[in-house]
Design an enzyme around this catalytic site. Structure first.
Site, PDB file in Angstrom:
ATOM      1  N   GLU A   1       2.427   0.810   3.702  1.00 36.35           N
ATOM      2  CA  GLU A   1       3.807   0.799   4.231  1.00 36.35           C
ATOM      3  C   GLU A   1       4.562  -0.439   3.744  1.00 36.35           C
ATOM      4  O   GLU A   1       5.746  -0.363   3.403  1.00 36.35           O
ATOM      5  CB  GLU A   1       3.764   0.848   5.763  1.00 36.35           C
ATOM      6  CG  GLU A   1       3.244   2.195   6.263  1.00 36.35           C
ATOM      7  CD  GLU A   1       3.084   2.235   7.770  1.00 36.35           C
ATOM      8  OE1 GLU A   1       2.305   1.418   8.306  1.00 36.35           O
ATOM      9  OE2 GLU A   1       3.733   3.065   8.419  1.00 36.35           O
TER      10      GLU A   1
ATOM     11  N   GLU B   1      -4.079   6.195   9.424  1.00 32.94           N
ATOM     12  CA  GLU B   1      -3.884   5.950  10.857  1.00 32.94           C
ATOM     13  C   GLU B   1      -4.355   7.095  11.726  1.00 32.94           C
ATOM     14  O   GLU B   1      -4.883   6.892  12.824  1.00 32.94           O
ATOM     15  CB  GLU B   1      -2.399   5.664  11.150  1.00 32.94           C
ATOM     16  CG  GLU B   1      -1.913   4.297  10.701  1.00 32.94           C
ATOM     17  CD  GLU B   1      -1.490   4.230   9.250  1.00 32.94           C
ATOM     18  OE1 GLU B   1      -1.812   5.161   8.485  1.00 32.94           O
ATOM     19  OE2 GLU B   1      -0.840   3.252   8.866  1.00 32.94           O
TER      20      GLU B   1
END
Ligand code: 3HC
Ligand code: NAI
Length: 692
Positions: A105, A125
């Protein structure tokens, strides 16, 4: 410093330096922000490179910070990424090793990304029960396209950087030194304006709504009890339908919702539990290991064959020794058949099969195995047979070889005493099928040397097992606990249940297989054999006699097409058996028990709390080093539902005082002797503490 700043000519280099994987903890996040600011403030700097020290770029948010104040301490990752994205000077992510989760990210917030081949790129995640919470669900679909991005987000699986080389994700693939290459690239874009931002890309996808609905349906069908995959789709849907900043907000809200769920906590517990299991307090991490370059296995039966496959799968040559040619031929043929089945399912190529079979050789002579670095005994479960084998091994094995036993119940210290080198003896308790099951209980004898333990632990990792250390006791961690669970299952039959009801209740709770189906699969005769020994050695322990009656009828399970259930040939499905059910009802009558309707809740509590109570004893006695080790045994070896985190974690979530209260209630039933609360459980419950 967990992120350092330096200047090399006109380029600033911010280096993430937070071992082991450059997790983006508070200090690291702050270091990045400070670095960007310093670079902006210095007129001589034209571009900024962010690079990772050591293993990779970054493994993502520092998961050790989850649920601690530091996780939410500004600068959050989202803030960091906004600062990077808003930088007036180009920021270039230089990626090697891993760019995962928050690491990816962060890279997506940079204006440019360069990478070397072989880096693992992922948003994993979902495997921790959450979703990418720092823009991943909004930026990845913009840069990779809706479908490939959604696949990465809901699977969590890594994609190699080389495979992504042609996509917009990487502006350049670097061959040679990454930093040099990244700085050269940085100079080439130093004056480019406006700076490209992933947030500005429009997602182009015809009929995105239809595709997202299809994704929702698919995820609903496969995600089981886990909420995260579905929420991943929702967050990506927001990327399609909303403005970038509004989509970010949806993602953030979903992230904060998921991080609080028990399912996510359970997954994170399992992640850390797996890693904690390899740490043994009195064995230093830098203990010099013995080299394991070759192996031998004694016995080519059910377990020996599977154990040998583990070595071959890891590229370690292994010799299998049998007592008779016929048994050897049969064992090797079974191994080949297993590999051929994998090949048929497309999991193995012919070349891999040949290579693996080439690493396995058979012998009838101990002279052939003396040079092996480790030998694992998997002969009949009989102390006399084990004694003969270990005498022989002591005689033939080279000094320093590890002598391991796969015994499931016998005393490793007694086995070690059959040799003149008890320090080299250890238990390696594999689970059936040994080539498939993840769990390896590593049984530490009183005299097992530390380097033998450390080497065996490392070997577990090499052969892709979850190694968990157990002290010596009857049944070690897993089987000692499961005995209490099976005992309760038997008592439930006497009091009013039928096998199907018990199995269904615990399967609904999430177990892969209920106790009776499991027993039919493993063979009811194994438990019978153990109980007969117990009747002599521990006459005080009570069991339901129904399982013995079942075995007296020759109903050993699937292998005899009859056990707790009936089986049809060529079909593994369990069909409820009238004969068995009548036998159970008649047995209750013989005992003078008035059968009653038992709720699913009672079934689940009695089975699971029986595990928990025994687990607490095991912990107190030091047989298990930590509660999470017990959870790992149950998650990887006994089909305990992952979303509940293992028996000890589950007890923590129920609340130990509640568990204790139920135990007291069940102690008022027919078998108070099976419900004596473990002192540790009582102690923790009254102190308001938890196991983990
Ligand atoms: N934070 C903190 N520690 C981490 C970590 C992380 N993100 N990832 C791994 N570690 C630690 C492990 O606990 C272990 O510690 P130990 O040595 O003390 O036991 C050590 O790093 C090494 O880990 P592995 O044994 O797993 O090493 P491998 O080389 O086999 O694998 C890896 C490295 C591929 C990075 C693997 O550890 C992994 O998959 N990690 C999880 C990555 C992940 O899930 N990241 C997402 C985090 S959540 C997030 O980013 C939220 C964001 O969206 C807001
Ligand atoms: P098995 O009966 O399938 O295989 C044992 C093999 O050992 C046979 O092929 C036999 O010919 C061979 N053998 C016997 N004596 C020998 C000797 N002196 N020298 C060389 N070979 C000899 O048994 P299984 O199930 O593989 O069990 C082996 C060990 O693994 C036992 O200690 C058992 O308790 C343990 N174990 C079994 C599990 C299971 O689910 N079957 C699970 C975990 C452990």
């Amino acid at each position: 410093m967990t992120a350092t700043y330096r200047e090399q000519g006109d380029i600033a280099v911010v280096t993430l330096n937070n071992p082991p994987v450059n997790g983006l903890g508070y200090e690291t996040r702050k270091g990045i922000v400070d670095g960007i600011q310093r670079a902006i403030d210095n007129d001589a700097i034209r571009a900024i490179v962010i690079i990772g020290e050591g293993k990779g770029f970054s493994g993502g948010a520092d998961i050790r910070e989850f649920n601690t104040p530091k996780a939410l301490q500004e600068p959050w990752l989202q803030t960091v990424i906004r600062i990077v994205e808003d930088s007036s000077k180009p920021v270039i992510a230089a990626i090697h090793g891993v760019a995962m989760g928050g690491g990816l990210e962060l890279a997506l917030g940079c204006h440019y990304r360069v990478a070397v081949a072989g880096a693992q790129i992922a948003l994993p995640e979902v495997k921790l029960g959450i979703l990418p919470g720092a823009g991943g669900t909004q930026r990845l679909p913009r840069i990779l396209g809706l479908e490939p991005a959604l696949n990465m987000i809901i699977s969590g699986n890594p994609v190699m950087s080389d495979k992504l080389a042609g996509t917009k994700l990487f502006d350049q693939m670097i061959t040679g030194d990454l930093l040099e290459g990244a700085m050269t690239f940085a100079r080439s874009v130093a004056d480019a304006r406006p700076l490209p931002k992933v947030r500005d890309i429009k997602i182009q996808y015809p009929n995105a709504d239809g595709y997202l609905q299809f994704a929702r349906n698919t995820v609903r069908a496969v995600a089981g009890p886990f909420p995260a995959p579905f929420k991943c789709v929702e967050a990506v849907a927001a990327a399609v339908s909303k403005k970038f900043d509004d989509g970010l907000k949806v993602e953030r809200d979903l992230f904060l919702e998921l991080v609080q769920t028990t399912e996510s906590k359970a997954l994170r517990h399992a992640f850390f539990g797996e890693r904690a299991a390899s740490k043994i307090p009195d064995v230093p991490a830098d203990t010099l290991l013995r080299a394991i370059r070759s192996a031998a296995v004694i016995g080519a039966g059910t377990m020996g064959g599977g154990i040998a496959m583990n070595f071959a799968n890891a590229g370690i040559p292994v010799k299998v020794l049998e007592a008779k040619q016929e048994a050897l031929d049969k064992g090797l043929a079974t191994i080949r058949k297993n590999y051929e089945n994998s090949m048929r399912k497309g999991k193995l190529t012919q070349e891999q099969l040949d290579k693996r079979m080439g690493l396995i050789s058979g012998t009838l002579s101990y002279d052939d195995i003396g040079q092996a670095d480790i030998v694992i005994e998997a002969v009949f479960e009989d102390m006399g047979v084990k004694e003969a084998v270990f005498n022989k091994l002591d005689h033939v094995m080279k000094p320093g070889a590890i002598l391991a036993s796969n015994t499931s119940t016998l005393d490793i210290d007694k086995i070690a005493a059959f040799t003149k080198r008890p320090q080299d003896v250890i238990g390696t308790h594999f689970f059936s099928p040994a080539n498939v099951m993840k769990l390896l209980e590593i049984v530490r004898g009183a005299k097992t040397a530390k380097d033998v333990l450390a080497t065996t632990m490392a070997l577990a990792k090499t052969i892709r097992k979850t190694g968990v250390v157990s002290g010596v006791c009857d049944g070690f961690i897993g089987n000692r606990m499961v005995e209490q669970y099976i005992r309760q299952a038997g008592f439930l039959l006497e009091e009013g249940c039928l096998p199907e009801q018990v199995d269904k209740a615990i399967e609904k709770f999430g177990f892969a297989m209920g106790p009776f189906r499991m027993s039919d699969l493993a063979g009811n005769d194994i438990g019978w054999y153990i109980r007969k020994r117990r009747y002599v050695e521990k006459p005080d322990v009570t069991y339901s006699k129904i399982a013995d009656l079942l075995c007296e009828k020759g109903r050993f399970g699937q292998k005899t097409s009859a056990g707790w259930y009936d089986y049809k040939s060529g079909d593994r499905k369990a069909y409820p058996s009238d004969e068995v059910n009548q036998m159970i009802i008649a047995h209750s009558k013989d005992l003078g028990i008035e059968r009653r309707k038992i709720s699913d809740q009672e079934i689940v509590e009695r089975l699971v709390y029986a595990l928990v109570n025994e687990g607490a004893l095991i912990l107190d006695e030091g047989i298990a080093l930590r509660a999470s080790d017990i959870d790992m045994v149950y998650l990887t070896g006994y089909g305990f539902p992952l979303f509940r985190g293992g028996p000890m974690f589950y007890a923590d979530t129920v609340g130990l005082p509640n568990v204790l209260m139920s135990i007291h209630r069940y102690a008022k039933g027919r078998h108070p002797e099976a419900w004596i609360p473990a002192p540790l459980l009582s102690k923790l419950a009254s102190a308001g503490k938890t196991f983990n």
